[in-house]
Design a protein around this motif. Sequence first.
Motif, PDB file in Angstrom:
ATOM      1  N   VAL A  48       0.833  -1.196   0.000  1.00 33.08           N
ATOM      2  CA  VAL A  48       0.000   0.000   0.000  1.00 33.08           C
ATOM      3  C   VAL A  48       0.875   1.257   0.000  1.00 33.08           C
ATOM      4  O   VAL A  48       0.629   2.192  -0.769  1.00 33.08           O
ATOM      5  CB  VAL A  48      -0.987  -0.005   1.180  1.00 33.08           C
ATOM      6  N   ALA A  49       1.894   1.275   0.833  1.00 33.14           N
ATOM      7  CA  ALA A  49       2.789   2.437   0.863  1.00 33.14           C
ATOM      8  C   ALA A  49       3.450   2.635  -0.497  1.00 33.14           C
ATOM      9  O   ALA A  49       3.535   3.763  -0.988  1.00 33.14           O
ATOM     10  CB  ALA A  49       3.843   2.272   1.957  1.00 33.14           C
ATOM     11  N   ASP A  50       3.878   1.549  -1.103  1.00 37.43           N
ATOM     12  CA  ASP A  50       4.540   1.662  -2.403  1.00 37.43           C
ATOM     13  C   ASP A  50       3.574   2.157  -3.479  1.00 37.43           C
ATOM     14  O   ASP A  50       3.926   3.012  -4.290  1.00 37.43           O
ATOM     15  CB  ASP A  50       5.145   0.310  -2.806  1.00 37.43           C
ATOM     16  N   LYS A  51       2.369   1.627  -3.467  1.00 36.11           N
ATOM     17  CA  LYS A  51       1.375   2.042  -4.463  1.00 36.11           C
ATOM     18  C   LYS A  51       1.027   3.516  -4.295  1.00 36.11           C
ATOM     19  O   LYS A  51       0.973   4.262  -5.266  1.00 36.11           O
ATOM     20  CB  LYS A  51       0.122   1.183  -4.333  1.00 36.11           C
ATOM     21  N   GLY A  55       3.662   4.478  -6.996  1.00 38.40           N
ATOM     22  CA  GLY A  55       2.840   4.120  -8.153  1.00 38.40           C
ATOM     23  C   GLY A  55       3.581   3.318  -9.196  1.00 38.40           C
ATOM     24  O   GLY A  55       4.083   2.234  -8.930  1.00 38.40           O
ATOM     25  N   LYS A  56       3.667   3.879 -10.380  1.00 43.84           N
ATOM     26  CA  LYS A  56       4.302   3.186 -11.505  1.00 43.84           C
ATOM     27  C   LYS A  56       5.805   3.019 -11.327  1.00 43.84           C
ATOM     28  O   LYS A  56       6.421   2.202 -11.989  1.00 43.84           O
ATOM     29  CB  LYS A  56       4.009   3.919 -12.809  1.00 43.84           C
ATOM     30  N   ASP A 108       2.779  19.560  -3.542  1.00 41.52           N
ATOM     31  CA  ASP A 108       2.478  19.366  -4.958  1.00 41.52           C
ATOM     32  C   ASP A 108       1.238  18.501  -5.123  1.00 41.52           C
ATOM     33  O   ASP A 108       1.041  17.517  -4.401  1.00 41.52           O
ATOM     34  CB  ASP A 108       3.647  18.682  -5.682  1.00 41.52           C
ATOM     35  N   LYS A 109       0.425  18.856  -6.091  1.00 38.40           N
ATOM     36  CA  LYS A 109      -0.757  18.063  -6.424  1.00 38.40           C
ATOM     37  C   LYS A 109      -0.308  16.810  -7.189  1.00 38.40           C
ATOM     38  O   LYS A 109       0.615  16.870  -7.999  1.00 38.40           O
ATOM     39  CB  LYS A 109      -1.719  18.859  -7.304  1.00 38.40           C
ATOM     40  N   VAL A 110      -0.969  15.696  -6.908  1.00 35.27           N
ATOM     41  CA  VAL A 110      -0.651  14.454  -7.602  1.00 35.27           C
ATOM     42  C   VAL A 110      -1.452  14.385  -8.904  1.00 35.27           C
ATOM     43  O   VAL A 110      -2.452  15.078  -9.067  1.00 35.27           O
ATOM     44  CB  VAL A 110      -0.949  13.222  -6.716  1.00 35.27           C
ATOM     45  N   GLU A 111      -0.988  13.550  -9.820  1.00 30.27           N
ATOM     46  CA  GLU A 111      -1.663  13.392 -11.110  1.00 30.27           C
ATOM     47  C   GLU A 111      -3.073  12.845 -10.957  1.00 30.27           C
ATOM     48  O   GLU A 111      -3.999  13.265 -11.641  1.00 30.27           O
ATOM     49  CB  GLU A 111      -0.860  12.425 -11.997  1.00 30.27           C
ATOM     50  N   THR A 112      -3.208  11.854 -10.048  1.00 32.10           N
ATOM     51  CA  THR A 112      -4.488  11.177  -9.881  1.00 32.10           C
ATOM     52  C   THR A 112      -4.911  11.209  -8.413  1.00 32.10           C
ATOM     53  O   THR A 112      -4.489  10.358  -7.635  1.00 32.10           O
ATOM     54  CB  THR A 112      -4.381   9.707 -10.366  1.00 32.10           C
ATOM     55  N   PRO A 113      -5.728  12.193  -8.026  1.00 33.13           N
ATOM     56  CA  PRO A 113      -6.223  12.210  -6.645  1.00 33.13           C
ATOM     57  C   PRO A 113      -6.989  10.920  -6.339  1.00 33.13           C
ATOM     58  O   PRO A 113      -7.544  10.284  -7.237  1.00 33.13           O
ATOM     59  CB  PRO A 113      -7.162  13.420  -6.622  1.00 33.13           C
ATOM     60  N   PHE A 114      -6.993  10.538  -5.068  1.00 42.51           N
ATOM     61  CA  PHE A 114      -7.637   9.286  -4.669  1.00 42.51           C
ATOM     62  C   PHE A 114      -8.244   9.453  -3.288  1.00 42.51           C
ATOM     63  O   PHE A 114      -7.551   9.854  -2.350  1.00 42.51           O
ATOM     64  CB  PHE A 114      -6.589   8.160  -4.679  1.00 42.51           C
ATOM     65  N   MET A 115      -9.518   9.183  -3.161  1.00 38.11           N
ATOM     66  CA  MET A 115     -10.225   9.235  -1.871  1.00 38.11           C
ATOM     67  C   MET A 115      -9.933  10.518  -1.094  1.00 38.11           C
ATOM     68  O   MET A 115      -9.654  10.480   0.108  1.00 38.11           O
ATOM     69  CB  MET A 115      -9.866   8.007  -1.037  1.00 38.11           C
ATOM     70  N   GLY A 116      -9.950  11.654  -1.763  1.00 44.89           N
ATOM     71  CA  GLY A 116      -9.729  12.938  -1.106  1.00 44.89           C
ATOM     72  C   GLY A 116      -8.268  13.333  -0.944  1.00 44.89           C
ATOM     73  O   GLY A 116      -7.972  14.431  -0.491  1.00 44.89           O
TER      74      GLY A 116
END
Length: 149
Positions: A48-51, A55-56, A108-116
């Motif tokens: 989970v931490a890695d994802k 991410g990629k 910094d804003k992430v490319e894909t926000p997730f669950m707020g």
Amino acid sequence: MSYIKNQLKMTRSSLIKEIDELSPEFMDIQPTGFNNTIHWHLGHVLCVADKFLFGKSSNLPENYGQLFGYGSKPSDWTGNVPSTETLKQQLQEQLDRILEIPEETYKDKVETPFMGMETVEDFISTVVLHETNHIGQIHAMKLLIQSSN
């Protein structure tokens, strides 16, 4: 060092301490009332931490998602399952990698926000919260396992 990095270091240290105090033969016991084993929890926290944070650019083996992702369970494991010692080492290496994330990127804003979660800092904070929850599960499982053996 920032507050969030200190929280992450303390949380990961607590996780490692919980498993260091446990006999290896107890890592794969699934106490009644629990969905998984301590072995699974270690891999899940790692994945989970890695994802969330890499991410990629994750450097974990591909099969980790199937072994430790949401909805997975040890009774479904097949193939190459990493040992708890391997997972412990990867958790320590991952912490170093997380601590290398430049603090100036936290807002910094992430490319894909997730669950707020919208910023790097949001994701790091969620990793700390998630890991703390699993430390509690591991601690409860450890007490049950030790009291019945």
